[in-house]
Design a protein around this motif. Sequence first.
Motif, PDB file in Angstrom:
ATOM      1  N   GLY A  49       8.096 -17.893   5.374  1.00  0.00           N
ATOM      2  CA  GLY A  49       7.850 -17.236   6.663  1.00  0.00           C
ATOM      3  C   GLY A  49       8.877 -16.157   6.955  1.00  0.00           C
ATOM      4  N   SER A  50      10.139 -16.436   6.643  1.00  0.00           N
ATOM      5  CA  SER A  50      11.194 -15.439   6.852  1.00  0.00           C
ATOM      6  C   SER A  50      10.989 -14.241   5.953  1.00  0.00           C
ATOM      7  CB  SER A  50      12.563 -16.055   6.571  1.00  0.00           C
ATOM      8  OG  SER A  50      12.785 -17.152   7.426  1.00  0.00           O
ATOM      9  N   LEU A  51      10.575 -14.499   4.708  1.00  0.00           N
ATOM     10  CA  LEU A  51      10.331 -13.409   3.765  1.00  0.00           C
ATOM     11  C   LEU A  51       9.180 -12.532   4.237  1.00  0.00           C
ATOM     12  CD1 LEU A  51      10.964 -12.035   1.083  1.00  0.00           C
ATOM     13  CD2 LEU A  51       9.413 -13.652  -0.015  1.00  0.00           C
ATOM     14  N   LEU A  52       8.094 -13.143   4.690  1.00  0.00           N
ATOM     15  CA  LEU A  52       6.949 -12.362   5.174  1.00  0.00           C
ATOM     16  C   LEU A  52       7.316 -11.546   6.413  1.00  0.00           C
ATOM     17  CD1 LEU A  52       4.083 -14.956   4.663  1.00  0.00           C
ATOM     18  CD2 LEU A  52       4.527 -12.905   3.318  1.00  0.00           C
ATOM     19  N   ALA A  53       8.097 -12.134   7.308  1.00  0.00           N
ATOM     20  CA  ALA A  53       8.533 -11.395   8.498  1.00  0.00           C
ATOM     21  C   ALA A  53       9.396 -10.206   8.107  1.00  0.00           C
ATOM     22  CB  ALA A  53       9.298 -12.321   9.438  1.00  0.00           C
ATOM     23  N   ALA A  54      10.261 -10.384   7.120  1.00  0.00           N
ATOM     24  CA  ALA A  54      11.114  -9.282   6.660  1.00  0.00           C
ATOM     25  C   ALA A  54      10.280  -8.168   6.039  1.00  0.00           C
ATOM     26  CB  ALA A  54      12.142  -9.795   5.656  1.00  0.00           C
ATOM     27  N   ILE A  55       9.256  -8.546   5.280  1.00  0.00           N
ATOM     28  CA  ILE A  55       8.374  -7.538   4.681  1.00  0.00           C
ATOM     29  C   ILE A  55       7.677  -6.744   5.782  1.00  0.00           C
ATOM     30  CG2 ILE A  55       6.240  -7.222   3.348  1.00  0.00           C
ATOM     31  CD1 ILE A  55       7.184  -9.628   1.618  1.00  0.00           C
ATOM     32  N   GLY A  56       7.208  -7.429   6.816  1.00  0.00           N
ATOM     33  CA  GLY A  56       6.558  -6.748   7.935  1.00  0.00           C
ATOM     34  C   GLY A  56       7.509  -5.796   8.644  1.00  0.00           C
ATOM     35  N   ASP A  58      10.176  -4.371   7.283  1.00  0.00           N
ATOM     36  CA  ASP A  58      10.458  -3.258   6.372  1.00  0.00           C
ATOM     37  C   ASP A  58       9.309  -2.258   6.349  1.00  0.00           C
ATOM     38  OD1 ASP A  58      12.889  -4.386   5.764  1.00  0.00           O
ATOM     39  OD2 ASP A  58      12.237  -5.209   3.823  1.00  0.00           O
ATOM     40  N   ALA A  59       8.088  -2.752   6.505  1.00  0.00           N
ATOM     41  CA  ALA A  59       6.917  -1.870   6.523  1.00  0.00           C
ATOM     42  C   ALA A  59       6.707  -1.248   7.898  1.00  0.00           C
ATOM     43  CB  ALA A  59       5.671  -2.654   6.109  1.00  0.00           C
ATOM     44  N   GLU A  60       7.570  -1.605   8.848  1.00  0.00           N
ATOM     45  CA  GLU A  60       7.507  -1.106  10.230  1.00  0.00           C
ATOM     46  C   GLU A  60       6.148  -1.360  10.870  1.00  0.00           C
ATOM     47  OE1 GLU A  60       8.834   2.959  10.195  1.00  0.00           O
ATOM     48  OE2 GLU A  60      10.846   2.407   9.501  1.00  0.00           O
ATOM     49  N   MET A  61       5.622  -2.576  10.654  1.00  0.00           N
ATOM     50  CA  MET A  61       4.343  -2.960  11.248  1.00  0.00           C
ATOM     51  C   MET A  61       4.569  -3.406  12.686  1.00  0.00           C
ATOM     52  SD  MET A  61       2.519  -5.035   8.148  1.00  0.00           S
ATOM     53  CE  MET A  61       1.077  -5.328   9.141  1.00  0.00           C
ATOM     54  N   SER A  62       3.666  -3.009  13.538  1.00  0.00           N
ATOM     55  CA  SER A  62       3.743  -3.419  14.936  1.00  0.00           C
ATOM     56  C   SER A  62       2.720  -4.527  15.180  1.00  0.00           C
ATOM     57  CB  SER A  62       3.443  -2.232  15.852  1.00  0.00           C
ATOM     58  OG  SER A  62       2.094  -1.826  15.681  1.00  0.00           O
ATOM     59  N   ASN A  63       2.785  -5.126  16.350  1.00  0.00           N
ATOM     60  CA  ASN A  63       1.801  -6.160  16.699  1.00  0.00           C
ATOM     61  C   ASN A  63       0.394  -5.589  16.701  1.00  0.00           C
ATOM     62  OD1 ASN A  63       3.703  -8.148  16.929  1.00  0.00           O
ATOM     63  ND2 ASN A  63       3.914  -7.975  19.139  1.00  0.00           N
ATOM     64  N   SER A  64       0.240  -4.338  17.124  1.00  0.00           N
ATOM     65  CA  SER A  64      -1.095  -3.730  17.132  1.00  0.00           C
ATOM     66  C   SER A  64      -1.608  -3.530  15.706  1.00  0.00           C
ATOM     67  CB  SER A  64      -1.091  -2.403  17.900  1.00  0.00           C
ATOM     68  OG  SER A  64      -0.199  -1.491  17.306  1.00  0.00           O
ATOM     69  N   ASP A  65      -0.712  -3.255  14.752  1.00  0.00           N
ATOM     70  CA  ASP A  65      -1.133  -3.152  13.351  1.00  0.00           C
ATOM     71  C   ASP A  65      -1.678  -4.491  12.856  1.00  0.00           C
ATOM     72  OD1 ASP A  65      -0.320  -0.471  13.132  1.00  0.00           O
ATOM     73  OD2 ASP A  65       1.720  -1.066  12.540  1.00  0.00           O
ATOM     74  N   VAL A  66      -0.970  -5.554  13.195  1.00  0.00           N
ATOM     75  CA  VAL A  66      -1.400  -6.887  12.775  1.00  0.00           C
ATOM     76  C   VAL A  66      -2.730  -7.239  13.432  1.00  0.00           C
ATOM     77  CG1 VAL A  66      -0.825  -9.347  12.821  1.00  0.00           C
ATOM     78  CG2 VAL A  66       0.952  -7.653  12.322  1.00  0.00           C
ATOM     79  N   GLU A  67      -2.885  -6.920  14.702  1.00  0.00           N
ATOM     80  CA  GLU A  67      -4.148  -7.193  15.406  1.00  0.00           C
ATOM     81  C   GLU A  67      -5.291  -6.414  14.779  1.00  0.00           C
ATOM     82  OE1 GLU A  67      -3.395  -6.334  19.524  1.00  0.00           O
ATOM     83  OE2 GLU A  67      -1.910  -7.940  19.677  1.00  0.00           O
ATOM     84  N   ALA A  68      -5.066  -5.167  14.398  1.00  0.00           N
ATOM     85  CA  ALA A  68      -6.103  -4.364  13.749  1.00  0.00           C
ATOM     86  C   ALA A  68      -6.517  -4.985  12.419  1.00  0.00           C
ATOM     87  CB  ALA A  68      -5.608  -2.937  13.540  1.00  0.00           C
TER      88      ALA A  68
END
Length: 84
Positions: A49-56, A58-68
């Motif tokens: 979970g920590s690794l996936l959060a770090a990847i997100g 680093d990719a500068e993903m926002s909550n709206s990106d995840v929702e899309a």
Amino acid sequence: MAAVTIRNISDETHRALRARAAYHGRSTEAEIRDILEAAVRPPGRVKLGSLLAAIGRDAEMSNSDVEAMQQQRDRTPAEPMTFE
């Protein structure tokens, strides 16, 4: 809970384990559990979970990106595999 039997430990190793356990104020069995736990689950390990959060991040993903992405996701249940 699983149990493990360890055979053929040298007398020197057994004495060292007992001495180390006494130094830490616990039983030899508890000392061995602690040694095994530290060896296979080090405190500095990266958890998924920590690794996936770090990847997100680093990719500068926002909550709206995840929702899309969630809206575009295929929600069709997977078909079970067949081996025929």
